[in-house]
Design a protein around this motif. Sequence first.
Motif, PDB file in Angstrom:
ATOM      1  N   VAL A 161       0.834  -1.210   0.000  1.00  0.00           N
ATOM      2  CA  VAL A 161       0.000   0.000   0.000  1.00  0.00           C
ATOM      3  C   VAL A 161       0.864   1.253   0.000  1.00  0.00           C
ATOM      4  N   LEU A 162       1.947   1.238   0.783  1.00  0.00           N
ATOM      5  CA  LEU A 162       2.858   2.381   0.803  1.00  0.00           C
ATOM      6  C   LEU A 162       3.462   2.627  -0.578  1.00  0.00           C
ATOM      7  N   ILE A 163       3.875   1.531  -1.234  1.00  0.00           N
ATOM      8  CA  ILE A 163       4.481   1.681  -2.560  1.00  0.00           C
ATOM      9  C   ILE A 163       3.465   2.235  -3.552  1.00  0.00           C
ATOM     10  N   LEU A 164       2.247   1.701  -3.507  1.00  0.00           N
ATOM     11  CA  LEU A 164       1.224   2.166  -4.442  1.00  0.00           C
ATOM     12  C   LEU A 164       0.876   3.633  -4.189  1.00  0.00           C
ATOM     13  N   THR A 165       0.734   4.001  -2.920  1.00  0.00           N
ATOM     14  CA  THR A 165       0.480   5.409  -2.588  1.00  0.00           C
ATOM     15  C   THR A 165       1.640   6.280  -3.051  1.00  0.00           C
ATOM     16  N   GLY A 166       2.854   5.782  -2.838  1.00  0.00           N
ATOM     17  CA  GLY A 166       4.025   6.534  -3.269  1.00  0.00           C
ATOM     18  C   GLY A 166       4.086   6.717  -4.769  1.00  0.00           C
ATOM     19  N   LEU A 167       3.665   5.695  -5.517  1.00  0.00           N
ATOM     20  CA  LEU A 167       3.653   5.828  -6.970  1.00  0.00           C
ATOM     21  C   LEU A 167       2.699   6.934  -7.415  1.00  0.00           C
ATOM     22  N   VAL A 168       1.501   6.961  -6.797  1.00  0.00           N
ATOM     23  CA  VAL A 168       0.524   7.993  -7.170  1.00  0.00           C
ATOM     24  C   VAL A 168       1.043   9.381  -6.806  1.00  0.00           C
ATOM     25  N   LEU A 169       1.659   9.494  -5.617  1.00  0.00           N
ATOM     26  CA  LEU A 169       2.180  10.800  -5.197  1.00  0.00           C
ATOM     27  C   LEU A 169       3.388  11.221  -6.026  1.00  0.00           C
ATOM     28  N   ALA A 170       4.247  10.251  -6.350  1.00  0.00           N
ATOM     29  CA  ALA A 170       5.482  10.588  -7.071  1.00  0.00           C
ATOM     30  C   ALA A 170       5.254  10.772  -8.557  1.00  0.00           C
ATOM     31  N   GLY A 171       4.087  10.384  -9.058  1.00  0.00           N
ATOM     32  CA  GLY A 171       3.832  10.478 -10.489  1.00  0.00           C
ATOM     33  C   GLY A 171       4.064  11.853 -11.080  1.00  0.00           C
TER      34      GLY A 171
END
Length: 746
Positions: A370-380
């Motif tokens: 979940v952290l990685i997925l959230t990070g992907l959306v934020l870092a996009g």
Amino acid sequence: MIRFGLRLALSGGREAAVRLVIIAAAVALGVGMLLTTLAGMNAVDAQNQRYAWLNTAVAPAAADPTADPMWFLIRQDYFHGRSIGRVEVAALGPHAPVPPGLPRLPGPGEFYVSPALDDLLRTTPAAQLGDRFPGHRIGTMGPAALPSPDSLLILIGRTPADLEPLGARRVDQIMTTSPSDCSHGCYVGIDSDGMTLVLSVVAAALLFPVLIFIGTATRLAATRREQRFAAMRLIGATPRQISVISAVESTVAAVAGTAVGFGLFLALRPALAAIPFTGERFFTADLSLNLVDALAVAIGIPLGAVVAAWLALRRVQISPLGVTRRVTPAPPGAWRVVPLLAGVAELAYFIGRRPPTTNGQITAYLSGFVLILTGLVLAGPWLTMLGARLLAGRASRPATLIAGRRLADNPKGAFRAVSGLIVALFVTSVATGVITTYVANRGEPRTDSVAATSLSTWFPPEEGPAPTADRFPALSTIPGVRSVTLVHANPVDTPPPMEFRAGTAAYRSWWPGIITCAELERLAVFGRCAAGAQVVAVADDLIGERAWDLTNDSYVWPAADASPAQVDRQPIRSVVVDTTSRAAFEQARTMLINAFPAARFPSSTAEWESDSARQLVQFQQLANVIMLASLPIAGCSLAVSVAGGLSDRKRPFSMLRLTGAQLATLRRVVALETVVPLLTVSAVAIGIGFLAAHLFLRAQLHYTLLPPDGSFYLMVASGLAVSLGIVASTLPLLRRITGPETARND
């Protein structure tokens, strides 16, 4: 104001009509997927509940003193690789409990069958299947007794003298507790909690691109709408009135889309029920919605649309001059990659520190994902900005420079349209990486001739005396039987410590059976003896858990501490029948079941492995569905975003054309503004997905990620090509909206 809002929504010209249709279509997709997920969860529970009676042997004693007991025995049989549930009962009185879906218990010499098994019995020669079941058919089971329309079940009536020696259990109630809530350990059923978790992940992975689509559609022609609402504010409209007008527009589309979504779900429900997600398809009625589910979707989606509309136009509501006071947004900061790095660090931390409990493992790994997925959306947006700056810095053509500068000025807006790809590609990459590696290390389901046509049954010492050799001669008379081999018990009955090979999973150097090398050489298809050995230790089925290369005659069995003369004096451990056809295979199975009704029912290695392999294949299919469904939806979001951007920028583009810019140059600008974030997001999501899969495999299973086969990359390329094709369909609009009349009239 509500009436005025309706008039603007329904009579606002072609642009308003197109916007309403697109929003309604996006909402319909979201509602249909959400209803399907909710109904799928209900279907899993309904199917699991109908497994309950099959676990009657583990039920506690009933408190009803009026019930008569009965003997109850359930065993698993196979036919052509499909599992058959064989239940045998013997009533000890007239008031013995009756399973659901049946009018009464079958008496000795009678049986009930499921409709699917009834069809098989009618179309299959009795020597291959029907002769296994004593007695005659007296009816078919009702749906209440069947987990699935395809379930192969039979309920056979026997006498108490028949069942008591077979290990049947004396019970006086039919179990009604779902296997999910079974505290005594259940024989059959579904881990509904795990299935619900998987369905929730699938729902999130599918709904996220749809929500992006809805948000993108809501912003269609946002600039022109903002200008219109700002003009209303300047002539005296209050923020509340603007909110009502925008809410009415969004609500009309959302209500229409919600209604269409319910219609789509009801129309597609029979087709959805046919998907064997749990291993067997559902009854159509299982895909049902309770009142809470229906109301939550019917009310929640339109309310969500109102909130989205309010957020999209909040600048106008705050100040009517906010539309004209536009500045370049602040660039996204590098802090956005912190959650992404934290998730990767969490998964890496558990390598060599795997939590000891299942709940601990779920918490550790799920929170990391979940952290990685959230990070992907934020870092996009930050990653999009880096790609845009790199594009602009290396630009050698005007189109490249314009596209790069525009992306760098507003990377959040550019990323928003493609962010729906993040979840789909990440989930698919993780699932593909984990499943591919797991199957490669544990062994793929057997398809070679030895595994598929070699039938074995074994006789554990604790279940009675071993049979003698004179019980097997009839097997060799069946046409298509190539060999009948008796495996004797290994006199060395204490296994040595577990041994390991570097880089692979564990294997045992001790096997429970022995066979002479002369016999093994005669068979020719079950491996070979160690050099100098006369007797070797073998698996019960002559294949074994780790002998994956038997068809190449390369597996070497270890020497046994016995002489050829001692082999025949040892008890028979198992019988292995090698056949050349499925007909011979099933006829041999029927003969063995009838000859040894108390023994373990015979099966092949391929059948043993099929149950676990089937679940993996289904999960991989779900991952593929996520990707194949999400990529076109993301393409639609891109197309709407491109069309909206062209509408908002038609005057600047018209001015560029008047100053000499070629139409092809403008099309390259639009294409680059789409392709750069799309490919950047895809590459990052797939790469991070494989990294997360590798860290999970190392932490949980001590495996190293293996690359998926070419089909995965082909699906990704095909999905991206479809998405880009959808975007390309909007480019012809550029000629129509950038003519000289646009610059003159605006």
